[in-house]
Scaffold this motif. Structure first.
Motif, short mmCIF file in Angstrom:
data_model
loop_
_atom_site.label_atom_id
_atom_site.label_comp_id
_atom_site.label_asym_id
_atom_site.label_seq_id
_atom_site.Cartn_x
_atom_site.Cartn_y
_atom_site.Cartn_z
N ARG A 6 -63.99 41.65 9.80
CA ARG A 6 -64.69 42.52 10.76
C ARG A 6 -66.10 42.79 10.25
O ARG A 6 -66.36 42.76 9.05
CB ARG A 6 -63.94 43.84 10.95
CG ARG A 6 -62.51 43.70 11.47
CD ARG A 6 -62.45 43.23 12.92
NE ARG A 6 -61.11 42.94 13.36
CZ ARG A 6 -60.33 43.79 14.03
NH1 ARG A 6 -60.77 45.01 14.31
NH2 ARG A 6 -59.13 43.42 14.41
N LEU A 8 -67.59 45.72 10.25
CA LEU A 8 -67.64 47.00 9.55
C LEU A 8 -66.27 47.34 8.97
O LEU A 8 -65.23 46.85 9.46
CB LEU A 8 -68.09 48.11 10.50
CG LEU A 8 -69.50 47.98 11.08
CD1 LEU A 8 -69.72 49.02 12.17
CD2 LEU A 8 -70.55 48.11 9.99
N ASP A 9 -66.27 48.18 7.94
CA ASP A 9 -65.02 48.69 7.40
C ASP A 9 -64.54 49.91 8.17
O ASP A 9 -63.34 50.05 8.43
CB ASP A 9 -65.21 49.07 5.92
CG ASP A 9 -65.53 47.88 5.05
OD1 ASP A 9 -64.82 46.86 5.17
OD2 ASP A 9 -66.50 47.96 4.28
N ILE A 11 -65.66 52.83 11.39
CA ILE A 11 -66.51 53.49 12.38
C ILE A 11 -65.98 54.90 12.57
O ILE A 11 -64.78 55.09 12.82
CB ILE A 11 -66.55 52.74 13.72
CG1 ILE A 11 -67.31 51.42 13.58
CG2 ILE A 11 -67.20 53.60 14.80
CD1 ILE A 11 -67.37 50.60 14.87
N THR A 80 -64.53 46.74 13.80
CA THR A 80 -64.25 47.43 12.54
C THR A 80 -62.81 47.30 12.11
O THR A 80 -61.91 47.05 12.93
CB THR A 80 -64.64 48.92 12.66
OG1 THR A 80 -64.52 49.56 11.41
CG2 THR A 80 -63.75 49.63 13.68
#
Length: 418
Positions: A6, A8-9, A11, A80
């Motif tokens: 993904r 982002l880790d 959100i 994410t």
């Protein structure tokens, strides 16, 4: 399950609200190398929040998303590994985001104390989330990590000692200081009003196993009152001299802990009983205070929704704190909680778990627990159990949280008493 890459880790959805800002501040301090984004309805408000977080957060992406636009939630979930949400009341705003995360195989954490919302989440999305490798983890704030993790720690101690299953287990809040919040009060009113208008919702509210993973398989232990008035010595000899009342959040926390037992294949035991209390002290007035507090709690649960309908229109909105507001910085920083949880095992061994944390429980302390839950799901994935669906903190992250919480300023120790 394989970990899908993904962008982002984490959100953080609801980053411009009161609880959201505190959680953003915590993630900015403790997030390390985690790739974090901020989400909400207004990009301009998100930009202002990000500007106050310091240098570590200035490259965090801003994500515009709204519960009224499910497509925006779906797009957010697909970007994410984990969504942390502080947007409530969850009964009103939460299910579209649960649906988006379950469909995308994205982990989800919130701080809800709304049992009927969690029941809907289980009924509608548990299977889909499990099939897609998503962990939907409710109750990751003061409701209900202290309850859930204290009992989990007791279970771990008894298992390591080989002293059998947990039997009667009682949490006692020994100290508590903090302020009221608009969001928490709005959620409580939402729950009570819904129960007053919907017989099925009221049945769920009163059922001690309403969040069960398998209701017919639950042990038949007889009545398990949510709010009870008891002498301390009837709970544990160490509490001789004090009186206790039912803890206000017991009707929710107890159901979360019982769900953990079911999700863990009743590892705590088939005769496990759990209740929560708060200390009223040892003064001459303590018995009266204990009975009064318990009585008010029972009346609120039984009649709360009906009473709200009798009030003049708009009165609650005028006199109660607005959602999105919370206690002052001084109250948040000077707040605290400390609790003790006692258990007796099937072999007769006795244990006590002590848990404490500085900071207003509903906000300052909650932002730490919520942030650590998100970080555990995002960064410690290899250490998490292979368990998916609509989960509890203990079932989703038990051992990992036991490792993480002390480093975040949360003390949790277990002592064998006998």
């Amino acid at each position: 399950m394989p970990d899908t890459p993904r962008e982002l880790d984490i959100i953080l959805y609801g980053a411009t609200g009161f609880a959201g800002k505190l959680t953003a501040q915590y993630l900015a301090r403790a997030g390390g190398a985690a790739r974090i984004g901020l989400a909400g309805r207004s990009e301009e408000r998100l930009r202002r929040v990000r500007a106050e977080l310091g240098a570590a957060a200035q490259d965090w992406p801003l994500v515009v998303a709204d519960a009224d636009r499910p497509a925006s939630l779906e797009a957010m979930a697909q970007r994410t590994r984990v969504v942390i949400t502080t947007v409530g009341p969850y009964t009103r705003y939460g299910l579209p985001l649960v649906a988006a995360c379950a469909a995308a195989g994205t982990d989800y954490v919130d701080l809800t104390g709304e049992a009927m919302f969690v029941r809907q989440s289980i009924d509608l999305y548990h299977k889909q989330a499990a099939d897609n490798g998503a962990r939907i983890v409710h109750a990751c704030g003061f409701d209900s990590i202290p309850s859930d993790m204290s009992v989990y720690a007791l279970y771990r101690a008894a298992r390591e000692d080989g002293t059998g299953e947990l039997l009667a287990t009682d949490l006692v809040v020994r100290g508590f200081s903090g302020g009221a919040s608009g969001g928490t009060l709005a959620s409580m009113i939402e729950v009570l009003t819904t129960a007053a208008n919907d017989p099925e919702a009221r049945r769920q509210l009163l059922d001690p196993y309403t969040l069960s993973s398998d209701r017919p398989a639950e042990p038949q232990l007889g009545p398990e009152p949510d709010l009870s008035w008891r002498r301390g010595r009837d709970i544990a000899p160490e509490l001789n001299g004090i009186w206790t009342a039912g803890f206000a959040m017991a009707p929710y926390n107890t159901r979360v802990v019982r769900r953990s037992n079911g999700l863990l294949d009743w590892a705590y035991g088939r005769r496990f009983r759990y209740a929560e209390h708060m200390s009223c002290g040892s003064s001459a007035a303590a018995p009266v205070l204990s009975g009064l507090v318990t009585g008010i709690g029972k009346v609120t649960i039984d009649l709360g929704g009906q009473l709200f309908r009798l009030l003049p229109a708009g009165l609650l909105e005028r006199v109660l704190p607005k959602p999105g507001t919370g206690p002052s910085r001084s109250v948040r920083e000077n707040g605290f909680y400390c609790l003790e949880t006692y258990t007796t095992t099937s072999s007769g061994a006795r244990y006590r778990a002590d848990m404490a944390q500085r900071g207003d429980p509903g906000y300052q302390a909650t932002s730490v627990m919520l942030g650590e839950s998100g970080l555990a799901l995002a960064l410690d994935r290899d250490a998490l159990p292979d368990r998916y669906g609509v989960l509890t903190p203990a079932a989703a992250m038990g051992d990992v949280l036991l490792e993480r919480l002390p480093a975040a300023g949360v003390t949790l120790t277990v002592t064998r008493l006998r």
